[in-house]
Design a protein around this motif. Structure first.
Motif, PDB file in Angstrom:
ATOM      1  N   LYS A 158       0.866  -1.212   0.000  1.00 47.51           N
ATOM      2  CA  LYS A 158       0.000   0.000   0.000  1.00 47.51           C
ATOM      3  C   LYS A 158       0.893   1.251   0.000  1.00 47.51           C
ATOM      4  N   GLU A 159       1.962   1.203   0.781  1.00 53.11           N
ATOM      5  CA  GLU A 159       2.861   2.373   0.906  1.00 53.11           C
ATOM      6  C   GLU A 159       3.598   2.608  -0.410  1.00 53.11           C
ATOM      7  N   ALA A 160       3.965   1.539  -1.100  1.00 52.42           N
ATOM      8  CA  ALA A 160       4.651   1.713  -2.406  1.00 52.42           C
ATOM      9  C   ALA A 160       3.741   2.469  -3.359  1.00 52.42           C
ATOM     10  N   LYS A 161       2.442   2.154  -3.314  1.00 51.21           N
ATOM     11  CA  LYS A 161       1.486   2.838  -4.185  1.00 51.21           C
ATOM     12  C   LYS A 161       1.298   4.297  -3.738  1.00 51.21           C
ATOM     13  N   ARG A 162       1.214   4.491  -2.415  1.00 49.52           N
ATOM     14  CA  ARG A 162       1.016   5.866  -1.913  1.00 49.52           C
ATOM     15  C   ARG A 162       2.206   6.738  -2.293  1.00 49.52           C
ATOM     16  N   TYR A 163       3.423   6.186  -2.120  1.00 45.69           N
ATOM     17  CA  TYR A 163       4.637   6.977  -2.397  1.00 45.69           C
ATOM     18  C   TYR A 163       4.721   7.292  -3.890  1.00 45.69           C
ATOM     19  N   ALA A 164       4.292   6.354  -4.722  1.00 51.45           N
ATOM     20  CA  ALA A 164       4.274   6.607  -6.180  1.00 51.45           C
ATOM     21  C   ALA A 164       3.363   7.785  -6.491  1.00 51.45           C
ATOM     22  N   GLU A 165       2.240   7.868  -5.791  1.00 45.63           N
ATOM     23  CA  GLU A 165       1.309   8.997  -6.007  1.00 45.63           C
ATOM     24  C   GLU A 165       1.951  10.307  -5.552  1.00 45.63           C
ATOM     25  N   VAL A 166       2.710  10.248  -4.467  1.00 47.39           N
ATOM     26  CA  VAL A 166       3.418  11.453  -3.990  1.00 47.39           C
ATOM     27  C   VAL A 166       4.404  11.906  -5.062  1.00 47.39           C
ATOM     28  N   LEU A 167       5.130  10.974  -5.642  1.00 48.28           N
ATOM     29  CA  LEU A 167       6.115  11.331  -6.681  1.00 48.28           C
ATOM     30  C   LEU A 167       5.414  11.973  -7.876  1.00 48.28           C
ATOM     31  N   LYS A 168       4.286  11.396  -8.267  1.00 47.58           N
ATOM     32  CA  LYS A 168       3.557  11.960  -9.426  1.00 47.58           C
ATOM     33  C   LYS A 168       3.062  13.364  -9.129  1.00 47.58           C
ATOM     34  N   ARG A 169       2.720  13.606  -7.861  1.00 49.52           N
ATOM     35  CA  ARG A 169       2.186  14.926  -7.470  1.00 49.52           C
ATOM     36  C   ARG A 169       3.300  15.970  -7.311  1.00 49.52           C
ATOM     37  N   GLU A 170       4.428  15.537  -6.759  1.00 45.51           N
ATOM     38  CA  GLU A 170       5.456  16.511  -6.339  1.00 45.51           C
ATOM     39  C   GLU A 170       6.594  16.715  -7.325  1.00 45.51           C
ATOM     40  N   ILE A 171       6.742  15.785  -8.295  1.00 39.84           N
ATOM     41  CA  ILE A 171       7.961  15.844  -9.127  1.00 39.84           C
ATOM     42  C   ILE A 171       7.595  16.021 -10.595  1.00 39.84           C
ATOM     43  N   LYS A 172       8.345  16.904 -11.248  1.00 36.73           N
ATOM     44  CA  LYS A 172       8.050  17.110 -12.676  1.00 36.73           C
ATOM     45  C   LYS A 172       8.309  15.785 -13.413  1.00 36.73           C
ATOM     46  N   THR A 173       7.542  15.561 -14.461  1.00 37.53           N
ATOM     47  CA  THR A 173       7.691  14.288 -15.189  1.00 37.53           C
ATOM     48  C   THR A 173       8.446  14.526 -16.508  1.00 37.53           C
ATOM     49  N   VAL A 174       9.152  13.492 -16.927  1.00 32.91           N
ATOM     50  CA  VAL A 174       9.785  13.458 -18.255  1.00 32.91           C
ATOM     51  C   VAL A 174       9.256  12.182 -18.917  1.00 32.91           C
ATOM     52  N   ASN A 175       8.638  12.366 -20.083  1.00 30.70           N
ATOM     53  CA  ASN A 175       7.977  11.227 -20.750  1.00 30.70           C
ATOM     54  C   ASN A 175       7.009  10.504 -19.806  1.00 30.70           C
ATOM     55  N   GLU A 211       6.702  -2.163 -14.016  1.00 33.87           N
ATOM     56  CA  GLU A 211       5.996  -1.028 -14.631  1.00 33.87           C
ATOM     57  C   GLU A 211       5.661   0.033 -13.562  1.00 33.87           C
ATOM     58  N   GLU A 212       5.732  -0.402 -12.278  1.00 33.40           N
ATOM     59  CA  GLU A 212       5.385   0.526 -11.189  1.00 33.40           C
ATOM     60  C   GLU A 212       6.538   1.512 -10.946  1.00 33.40           C
ATOM     61  N   LEU A 213       6.211   2.657 -10.354  1.00 35.66           N
ATOM     62  CA  LEU A 213       7.253   3.639 -10.014  1.00 35.66           C
ATOM     63  C   LEU A 213       8.027   3.206  -8.770  1.00 35.66           C
ATOM     64  N   CYS A 214       7.321   2.463  -7.911  1.00 32.74           N
ATOM     65  CA  CYS A 214       7.942   2.001  -6.656  1.00 32.74           C
ATOM     66  C   CYS A 214       7.591   0.524  -6.469  1.00 32.74           C
ATOM     67  N   ILE A 215       8.537  -0.205  -5.886  1.00 31.96           N
ATOM     68  CA  ILE A 215       8.317  -1.639  -5.687  1.00 31.96           C
ATOM     69  C   ILE A 215       8.591  -2.009  -4.230  1.00 31.96           C
ATOM     70  N   VAL A 216       8.240  -3.213  -3.838  1.00 26.88           N
ATOM     71  CA  VAL A 216       8.569  -3.722  -2.498  1.00 26.88           C
ATOM     72  C   VAL A 216       9.639  -4.797  -2.668  1.00 26.88           C
ATOM     73  N   GLY A 217      10.837  -4.514  -2.146  1.00 21.01           N
ATOM     74  CA  GLY A 217      11.947  -5.462  -2.232  1.00 21.01           C
ATOM     75  C   GLY A 217      12.088  -6.211  -0.917  1.00 21.01           C
ATOM     76  N   THR A 218      12.880  -7.262  -0.941  1.00 20.97           N
ATOM     77  CA  THR A 218      13.117  -8.071   0.262  1.00 20.97           C
ATOM     78  C   THR A 218      14.607  -8.302   0.427  1.00 20.97           C
ATOM     79  N   HIS A 219      15.121  -7.941   1.605  1.00 21.24           N
ATOM     80  CA  HIS A 219      16.559  -8.159   1.842  1.00 21.24           C
ATOM     81  C   HIS A 219      16.831  -9.664   1.820  1.00 21.24           C
TER      82      HIS A 219
END
Ligand code: 6PG
Length: 240
Positions: A108-125, A157-165
């Motif tokens: 859920k947090e990976a998706k939320r953070y992706a939305e923050v990036l889309k809102r706060e950061i200029k996009t290229v392509n 394809e996602e902007l953010c992912i969940v990795g595992t150490h």
């Protein structure tokens, strides 16, 4: 891709900071993604000690390239490390700090953070494009929180992912390769002899390394890439 070799970690911090200041001087505001782990800790101490006043910190919006899924009070938290070594020592407006809530549900947090990036950061392509993206590299060739055993996550394809150490099983939120390579200026900071073998493999045999190590897949689509390393990490590179 550029390689800047510094005598030691202090000189590496200085070289990276001069590089960052050049970019800062060219823009009104900067989006900066911090990396985690121990290498940036000494950089943050350096900034707090030597650059508290000569850098216009208010121009910078702070993000992370990855975060461990732990509370912000946990010593594993990249946010906690940045808060103690930087934010508590240099006046940075709270509203310019966009932490990843590692304590939340990872997917859920990976998706939320992706939305923050889309809102706060200029996009290229159509992809959020950080002005400056800091990365480190583990001895196993991971970067951000994409590990060799999960190298397929780089191509999400996602902007953010969940990795595992791979050893501790710790879940981590990470930018995906898509977001990493969309950045305008990417810096990979590497220090210490323990990383010299991987540095050599990635710099000198990039094609094969790209199949195995996420750090080898850092290749900004239209941005700049600089490897900042100390002599120890660079010691196995073929002489120029
Ligand atoms: C993290 C990092 C990770 C780090 C490397 C290198 O959250 O740990 O983002 O990718 O950059 O593991 O870490 P060191 O600087 O501690 O060697």
């Amino acid at each position: 891709m550029k390689i800047k070799i510094a005598e030691d970690i202090a000189s590496l911090n200085k070289a990276f900071t001069e590089w960052m200041k050049t970019i800062l001087s060219q823009q009104e505001e900067i989006t900066l993604a911090l990396s985690g782990g121990s290498t940036p800790k000494s950089l943050f101490d350096y900034w707090a000690k030597h650059h508290a006043t000569d850098i216009d910190w208010e121009k910078i919006k702070f993000f992370w390239s990855d975060e461990r899924c732990v509370p912000p009070t946990d010593n594993e938290s990249n946010y906690k490390m940045a808060k103690e070594h930087l934010f508590d020592r240099i006046a940075i407006p709270e509203e310019h700090i966009f932490r990843i809530y590692g304590e939340n549900d990872p997917e859920k947090e990976a998706k939320r953070y992706a939305e923050v990036l889309k809102r706060e950061i200029k996009t290229v392509n159509g992809i959020p494009s950080f002005d400056i993206l800091m990365l480190g590299m583990g001895e196993d060739g991971h970067t951000a929180s994409i590990f060799p055993l999960q190298i397929h996550l780089w191509d999400s394809e996602e902007l953010c992912i969940v990795g595992t150490h791979p050893i501790t099983g710790q879940k981590r939120i990470s930018l995906s390769g898509k977001t990493i390579n969309a950045a305008q200026n990417v810096a990979i900071l590497v220090a210490g002899e323990a990383k010299a073998d991987k540095v050599k493999e990635i710099i000198e045999s990039k094609e094969t390394a790209q199949k195995r190590y996420p750090a080898a897949k850092v290749s900004p689509t239209s941005g700049n890439l600089v490897w900042f390393m100390d002599r120890e990490a660079a010691k196995k590179l073929a002489a120029e």
